[in-house]
Every structure is written in structure tokens, then in C-alpha cells.
Design a protein around this motif. Structure first.
Motif, PDB file in Angstrom:
ATOM      1  N   UNK A 335       0.856  -1.172   0.000  1.00 32.28           N
ATOM      2  CA  UNK A 335       0.000   0.000   0.000  1.00 32.28           C
ATOM      3  C   UNK A 335       0.895   1.225   0.000  1.00 32.28           C
ATOM      4  N   UNK A 336       0.718   2.174  -0.914  1.00 31.81           N
ATOM      5  CA  UNK A 336      -0.229   2.170  -2.018  1.00 31.81           C
ATOM      6  C   UNK A 336       0.026   0.996  -2.968  1.00 31.81           C
ATOM      7  N   UNK A 337      -0.999   0.657  -3.727  1.00 33.68           N
ATOM      8  CA  UNK A 337      -0.966  -0.585  -4.502  1.00 33.68           C
ATOM      9  C   UNK A 337      -0.133  -0.474  -5.780  1.00 33.68           C
ATOM     10  N   UNK A 338      -0.198   0.661  -6.468  1.00 36.30           N
ATOM     11  CA  UNK A 338       0.380   0.768  -7.808  1.00 36.30           C
ATOM     12  C   UNK A 338       1.657   1.596  -7.764  1.00 36.30           C
ATOM     13  N   UNK A 339       2.729   1.039  -8.341  1.00 37.01           N
ATOM     14  CA  UNK A 339       4.049   1.652  -8.291  1.00 37.01           C
ATOM     15  C   UNK A 339       4.585   1.847  -9.714  1.00 37.01           C
ATOM     16  N   UNK A 340       5.580   2.716  -9.809  1.00 36.46           N
ATOM     17  CA  UNK A 340       6.362   2.811 -11.044  1.00 36.46           C
ATOM     18  C   UNK A 340       7.807   3.103 -10.686  1.00 36.46           C
ATOM     19  N   UNK A 341       8.700   2.565 -11.502  1.00 38.66           N
ATOM     20  CA  UNK A 341      10.132   2.793 -11.331  1.00 38.66           C
ATOM     21  C   UNK A 341      10.776   3.012 -12.683  1.00 38.66           C
ATOM     22  N   UNK A 342      12.008   3.508 -12.668  1.00 34.14           N
ATOM     23  CA  UNK A 342      12.662   3.795 -13.947  1.00 34.14           C
ATOM     24  C   UNK A 342      14.166   3.522 -13.856  1.00 34.14           C
ATOM     25  N   UNK A 483      15.996   6.196  -1.920  1.00 30.73           N
ATOM     26  CA  UNK A 483      17.398   6.211  -2.359  1.00 30.73           C
ATOM     27  C   UNK A 483      17.515   5.640  -3.764  1.00 30.73           C
ATOM     28  N   UNK A 484      18.276   6.318  -4.606  1.00 28.78           N
ATOM     29  CA  UNK A 484      18.515   5.813  -5.951  1.00 28.78           C
ATOM     30  C   UNK A 484      19.616   4.760  -5.904  1.00 28.78           C
ATOM     31  N   UNK A 485      19.501   3.771  -6.756  1.00 27.36           N
ATOM     32  CA  UNK A 485      20.499   2.707  -6.821  1.00 27.36           C
ATOM     33  C   UNK A 485      21.325   2.897  -8.081  1.00 27.36           C
ATOM     34  N   UNK A 486      22.626   2.977  -7.897  1.00 28.81           N
ATOM     35  CA  UNK A 486      23.530   3.284  -9.004  1.00 28.81           C
ATOM     36  C   UNK A 486      24.455   2.106  -9.234  1.00 28.81           C
ATOM     37  N   UNK A 487      24.549   1.701 -10.500  1.00 31.81           N
ATOM     38  CA  UNK A 487      25.510   0.679 -10.907  1.00 31.81           C
ATOM     39  C   UNK A 487      26.240   1.211 -12.131  1.00 31.81           C
ATOM     40  N   UNK A 488      27.512   1.522 -11.960  1.00 40.37           N
ATOM     41  CA  UNK A 488      28.248   2.135 -13.061  1.00 40.37           C
ATOM     42  C   UNK A 488      27.653   3.485 -13.391  1.00 40.37           C
ATOM     43  N   UNK A 489      27.251   3.668 -14.650  1.00 35.30           N
ATOM     44  CA  UNK A 489      26.616   4.924 -15.065  1.00 35.30           C
ATOM     45  C   UNK A 489      25.095   4.847 -15.032  1.00 35.30           C
ATOM     46  N   UNK A 490      24.537   3.706 -14.642  1.00 34.45           N
ATOM     47  CA  UNK A 490      23.091   3.502 -14.692  1.00 34.45           C
ATOM     48  C   UNK A 490      22.462   3.761 -13.323  1.00 34.45           C
ATOM     49  N   UNK A 491      21.215   4.246 -13.357  1.00 35.17           N
ATOM     50  CA  UNK A 491      20.516   4.617 -12.129  1.00 35.17           C
ATOM     51  C   UNK A 491      19.103   4.045 -12.162  1.00 35.17           C
ATOM     52  N   UNK A 492      18.710   3.411 -11.062  1.00 36.04           N
ATOM     53  CA  UNK A 492      17.319   2.973 -10.902  1.00 36.04           C
ATOM     54  C   UNK A 492      16.697   3.788  -9.780  1.00 36.04           C
ATOM     55  N   UNK A 493      15.481   4.310 -10.033  1.00 28.17           N
ATOM     56  CA  UNK A 493      14.776   5.101  -9.021  1.00 28.17           C
ATOM     57  C   UNK A 493      13.293   4.783  -9.076  1.00 28.17           C
ATOM     58  N   UNK A 494      12.657   4.764  -7.902  1.00 31.93           N
ATOM     59  CA  UNK A 494      11.203   4.652  -7.848  1.00 31.93           C
ATOM     60  C   UNK A 494      10.603   6.011  -8.153  1.00 31.93           C
ATOM     61  N   UNK A 495       9.556   6.034  -8.984  1.00 31.03           N
ATOM     62  CA  UNK A 495       8.961   7.291  -9.410  1.00 31.03           C
ATOM     63  C   UNK A 495       7.723   7.657  -8.611  1.00 31.03           C
ATOM     64  N   UNK A 496       6.842   6.687  -8.429  1.00 37.15           N
ATOM     65  CA  UNK A 496       5.531   7.020  -7.886  1.00 37.15           C
ATOM     66  C   UNK A 496       4.938   5.797  -7.200  1.00 37.15           C
ATOM     67  N   UNK A 497       4.190   6.084  -6.143  1.00 35.25           N
ATOM     68  CA  UNK A 497       3.392   5.057  -5.488  1.00 35.25           C
ATOM     69  C   UNK A 497       2.041   5.682  -5.197  1.00 35.25           C
ATOM     70  N   UNK A 498       0.978   5.043  -5.655  1.00 34.03           N
ATOM     71  CA  UNK A 498      -0.325   5.639  -5.447  1.00 34.03           C
ATOM     72  C   UNK A 498      -1.448   4.661  -5.694  1.00 34.03           C
TER      73      UNK A 498
END
Length: 557
Positions: A335-342, A483-498
């Protein structure tokens, strides 16, 4: 029931109980909360636990209303019959809420310019296949999928100039003169094109010392958030921002039913040149007539046979008896139920370019293969069902028409026993077949999918070729609390939860800054765990690196 909920749950400010259609049908509860209550808490469990069993057993669904688009005012002032009617209209898709935080309070226009318009053609018809495809998406996601944004205006622009542009848009493009008509009792919708009408251009003036861009952003946010009644409102909301009497910004928002990205590109080009010749392509009323004709029915029947065949695994293929890929789900949904990441990855972009150059497979098919490989690896199943968004603009009659013709097609990829290069070849063939067969009755495909039970069908939207200037509602900044997760030059981040619904699983591709690839993932945590989705994102990058290094290596599926 309403009085019992208010008495037992002090955090509930208002409650409306909506009875089901039959005598024993479950009820729906709509609740608004007090300002200090958490809208993402487990209110369905809290309220059903507080209610006596005789009442709790009658509750079929509970909706926490976080805005006044449905339940308006405190408990004593609610118009309950009107609220129940609005819920039924909302569920039917007659009107839909918007997206985003909005602007509270909403800016008030200084003036509203009346803008009459007229254009050729009028009549009523069923919705076209493309319109039904996106309208079903709008209903599933419970919003009108705002398209557009704001931009600066050239010095010397007058309100009359923008009123003329608004009249041009309505007069030239039939979709901008179209509203929906509903048979709510039967749950059916159609379109109503008119030959003339009038709309309004909103004019907003900045206060002394106010930045006009700030006011433009507030107006855009208000336009995005405000619900849309598709039966009574025209598809365009337009405003001009003025500072000291000079026009500085334009705000334009349109609901997605009116046009897709390809149609938006045509419209922007023609508006800039003020094209006056007859609009190109088969317009929606013509499309609806052809789709209902014998030729249209034959075309749809052929396409449905292709889908049925694609969903039937060949018996001689390794692992043919295995079901399509399913990803492991959470035991306790979030909860919240719907997420997005990038995932933003320069390495993925470089690998895709290298693979495409080595194999001659276009990068869209390469990405389809890589996402499918990562998905199948996590599910430990070699067969993946993908719903690619296909523009359909390669069809001559639809190439330059300003309307919605894109559809979510069907692509089934069996990766059992493949090397990376073999997977790429299969993805290329499957992608070509999906594009060729992406013009069909969407309700008929849903019936085919329901019979075949294909598991999770992953929606896939490659937007990298979309023309600049088209704004999408899925764009979002990373959540600063995560917190963003970084591997080399790449980044993963959560965008939204709602609470706003998404598809069970969808992947959207965009080009990010400096040529990096942006891989956005939108998902339902009741079906797929967030940690699995994050692993999927990194898995696409990992599969790309492996395929770049050695195309003859086995995918391991």
C-alpha cells in the motif's frame, strides 16, 4: 450502513453506500477521510473489521476518495442520489478524473473568450477500434490520460491569435468536434461529431511580482487534475497567461481519446503551417463504417485467427506444455498498490546499438527480445506474451489522420533453447507479425485472451520515435524519499506510489538525456513484487551486455 461506519470509524469524514444492482449484490462504500488520516492505510480491512458481520458481509468494494470529484462536502450535506449516479457514470467511463496533484486553490481566469467554430461533417457512429482500445485503457486506469502541456509564446502574440488557433483546431479536425454519447444501461458508448459549436479560451493574468511561468504551471496542473465529462466537454482545454498585458505562455491539454502521438505530430505540424487543404486520411466516422462493413469483419476475423494461432504453442517445441511466463507475486500486497520505477542506462543504449549494428536487427526488435529474455528468466518460463503498442500509421488511410489509431497488439515469443541471436531473430519475426496484425476489434482480442488464459500479458510501449513536444502523463521525477540505486553509469529510481490503477505490468521506453535509454516500469504490487520489478530492470541491462558480448551464447531458457 453509512451511519454505522461514521459512528465506528472517527477518521472517516463522509460515507456513501451504493447498493448493487440485485437484491443480494454487494455494496460499494465511498469514503472521504479527515485531513490527518493516511489515505493509503488498510481502510477496507479496518472498516469491515469494525462493522457487524451482517453489514460487513454486504460490502463488495471500498473506495477512498482523495478528492472532491465524487463525494462532495461533509456527511450532512452530501447529495447521495447524485453521488450514486456519478459513481455509475464514472464506472461506465462517461466521465473520468485527471492526474497529478492539481493546484489548490485553482487559479481563476480573468476572462473567458468565446470561440465559435465550424467544420465539415457531422453524424453519430460507434467508437472505432483505436478509440475503443484507448478508452478501455482510460477506464482501467481511471483517468483521462492528459496529453499536452505549456510553452512560451512569441513576443507580440495576442489573445485573438490564440483564439483563432483554437477555432482552427476545432474546425479542421473532426475529433476536436466530437463528444461521446452513452447508453449507460447497456454500457455502450458511441461518438457524436458536430459541424459547429463554441468553446472558450481562458485568459489568466499574473499578480504583481508573480512569475508567469509559475502561473502557467499552476493552470496546467489544474487542467490535468480536473475531471473530464466526455459527454459535454470538447477535447481541448486551452489558456493564455498574460503578464502586464502581454501574452507569455500557452497551456493546452487534451484527453487521449482525441489523438495518439502520431496524430499529435501531424496536428502540430499543420497548426504551425496553418495548412488549409482537406485533412488527410480516413476520419473516425469513415473508419467506424469500414470496420462494420463486410470487408472490415473479414479483416478482423483473419486477425483473430492469427492471435488464436500465436497463443497456441507448437507441440513439437521444447517446453511447449509450459504456461506463459508468470512473475512471482508478494504474499502481502503493498500500500499504495500501484508503483512505477525507472532505469536510466547509457550502457543499455550502447549495447542495443552495438547488437543492432552486428546483427542487422532493428533496435526496437532488439529491445523487445531483451525485455522478454529478462522477463522469462525471472519467471523461469520460456514463453512470454507481450502487448506492444503499434501506431498503425504505416497503413496509408491512417498515416496522417488526427485521431487515435494506435492499438495494443499481441506478440508471443517462445525463447526455449535459444541463443541470443536466435532470440533476436524470433523477436524480429514476431514484431513484424504483431505490427501487421495490430488493427482489430479490441473487445474480440480480450475474449480470445480470456479463453486462452495467457498469464501476465506485458504491455510494451516504445516511445523513442515520438515527435518532440508531445507530453506524456507517465513522465515523473524520482521520489526524493527513495534512495537511488547506481551501478556504473546507470541509475534505478522509484517514481511514484499511489492508488491510481495501472496495468498489471507495463514497460515504456524513452530516450533520456545524453542518449541514455529510459526504461520505465509500471505495475500492480498485488500481482508483482517491487523487488522483482527492480530485478527485471537490471536484468534487461544484463541481458543486453551478454548479447553484445557473444550472440552465440545460450539465453539459458
Amino acid at each position: 450502513m453509512e451511519r454505522v461506519v461514521l459512528a465506528l470509524c472517527p477518521d472517516v469524514q463522509a460515507c456513501v453506500a451504493v447498493p448493487g444492482a440485485g437484491a443480494h449484490a454487494p455494496w460499494e462504500l465511498l469514503i472521504t477521510l479527515r485531513a490527518d488520516a493516511d489515505p493509503h492505510a488498510a481502510w477496507d480491512e479496518t472498516i469491515t473489521a469494525a462493522l457487524p458481520y451482517a453489514l460487513a458481509s454486504r460490502v463488495g468494494a471500498l473506495h477512498v476518495v482523495t478528492d472532491e470529484w465524487l463525494v462532495r462536502g461533509p456527511a450532512w450535506s452530501i447529495d447521495r442520489p447524485a453521488t450514486r449516479r456519478r459513481l455509475r457514470e464514472f464506472q461506465a467511463g462517461a466521465w473520468l478524473p485527471g492526474l497529478g496533484p492539481g493546484s489548490r486553490p485553482e487559479p481563476v481566469p480573468t476572462e473567458r473568450m468565446r470561440v465559435p467554430f465550424s467544420g465539415p461533417g457531422a453524424g453519430r457512429a460507434p467508437l472505432t477500434w483505436g478509440q475503443r482500445d484507448i478508452w478501455a485503457t482510460m477506464i482501467r486506469q481511471r483517468n483521462w490520460l492528459p496529453q499536452g502541456g505549456r510553452r512560451p509564446l512569441a513576443p507580440g502574440t495576442r489573445p485573438e491569435d490564440m483564439a483563432a488557433e483554437l477555432a482552427y483546431l476545432h474546425g479542421r479536425y473532426p475529433t476536436m468536434r466530437t463528444r461521446l454519447v452513452f447508453d449507460l444501461a447497456r454500457g455502450r458508448a458511441g461518438q457524436w461529431l458536430v459541424s459547429d459549436g463554441e468553446t472558450f479560451l481562458d485568459l489568466y493574468d499574473t499578480a504583481p511580482g508573480q512569475d508567469p511561468d509559475t502561473l502557467a504551471a499552476r493552470v496546467e496542473a489544474a487542467y490535468r487534475r480536473r475531471p473530464y465529462d466526455l459527454r459535454t466537454e470538447w477535447p481541448i482545454r486551452m489558456a493564455v497567461i498574460r503578464a502586464d498585458g502581454a501574452c507569455t505562455h500557452l497551456v493546452v491539454l487534451m484527453h487521449h481519446l482525441a489523438l495518439d502521438a502520431g496524430g499529435a505530430a501531424v496536428m502540430m505540424r499543420e497548426v504551425a503551417d496553418r495548412v488549409q487543404n482537406e485533412p488527410a486520411g480516413m476520419q473516425p466516422l469513415e473508419q467506424a463504417a469500414w470496420q462494420a462493413s463486410e470487408a472490415g469483419r473479414r479483416h478482423n476475423d483473419r486477425t483473430l485467427r492469427h492471435f488464436a494461432q500465436a497463443l497456441r504453442p507448437p507441440t513439437e517445441a521444447p517446453g511447449a506444455e509450459l504456461p506463459p511466463a508468470e512473475l512471482p507475486s508478494l504474499a502481502a500486497p503493498h500500500r499504495p498498490r500501484h508503483w512505477s520505477g525507472r532505469l536510466t542506462s547509457p550502457d543499455l543504449a550502447a549495447s542495443v546499438a552495438a547488437i543492432s549494428a552486428r546483427t542487422g536487427v532493428d533496435d526496437a526488435a532488439v529491445l523487445t527480445a531483451l525485455v522478454s529474455i529478462a522477463f522469462a528468466r525471472l519467471a523461469d518460463q520460456p514463453r512470454v506474451v507481450v502487448r506492444p503498442r503499434v501506431g498503425n500509421r504505416f497503413r496509408p488511410a491512417l498515416a496522417d489522420v488526427v485521431c487515435f489509431v494506435a492499438q495494443s497488439g499481441l506478440l508471443v515469443l517462445d525463447l526455449a533453447g535459444t541463443t541470443f541471436d536466435e532470440a533476436l531473430a524470433r523477436a524480429r519475426r514476431a514484431s513484424m507479425a504483431a505490427m501487421k496484425n495490430a488493427y482489430f476489434d479490441p473487445d474480440a482480442l480480450e475474449a480470445v485472451l480470456a479463453r486462452s488464459g495467457p498469464g501476465i500479458a506485458m504491455f510494451f510501449n516504445d516511445r523513442r520515435s515520438a515527435s518532440p513536444g508531445v507530453s506524456y502523463t507517465t513522465e515523473a521525477a524520482p521520489d526524493p524519499r527513495e534512495p537511488q540505486k547506481v551501478r556504473g553509469c546507470s541509475v534505478f529510481a522509484w517514481l511514484h506510489r499511489g492508488p491510481e490503477p495501472t496495468e498489471p505490468m507495463s514497460v515504456t521506453l524513452d530516450t533520456a538525456d545524453d542518449g541514455a535509454l529510459s526504461l520505465a516500469l509500471h505495475f500492480d504490487t498485488h500481482i508483482i513484487a517491487p523487488q522483482v520489478v527492480e530485478e527485471l530492470a537490471w536484468g534487461v541491462e544484463r541481458a543486453a551486455a551478454e548479447a553484445e558480448r557473444d550472440g552465440t551464447a545460450a539465453t539459458g531458457l
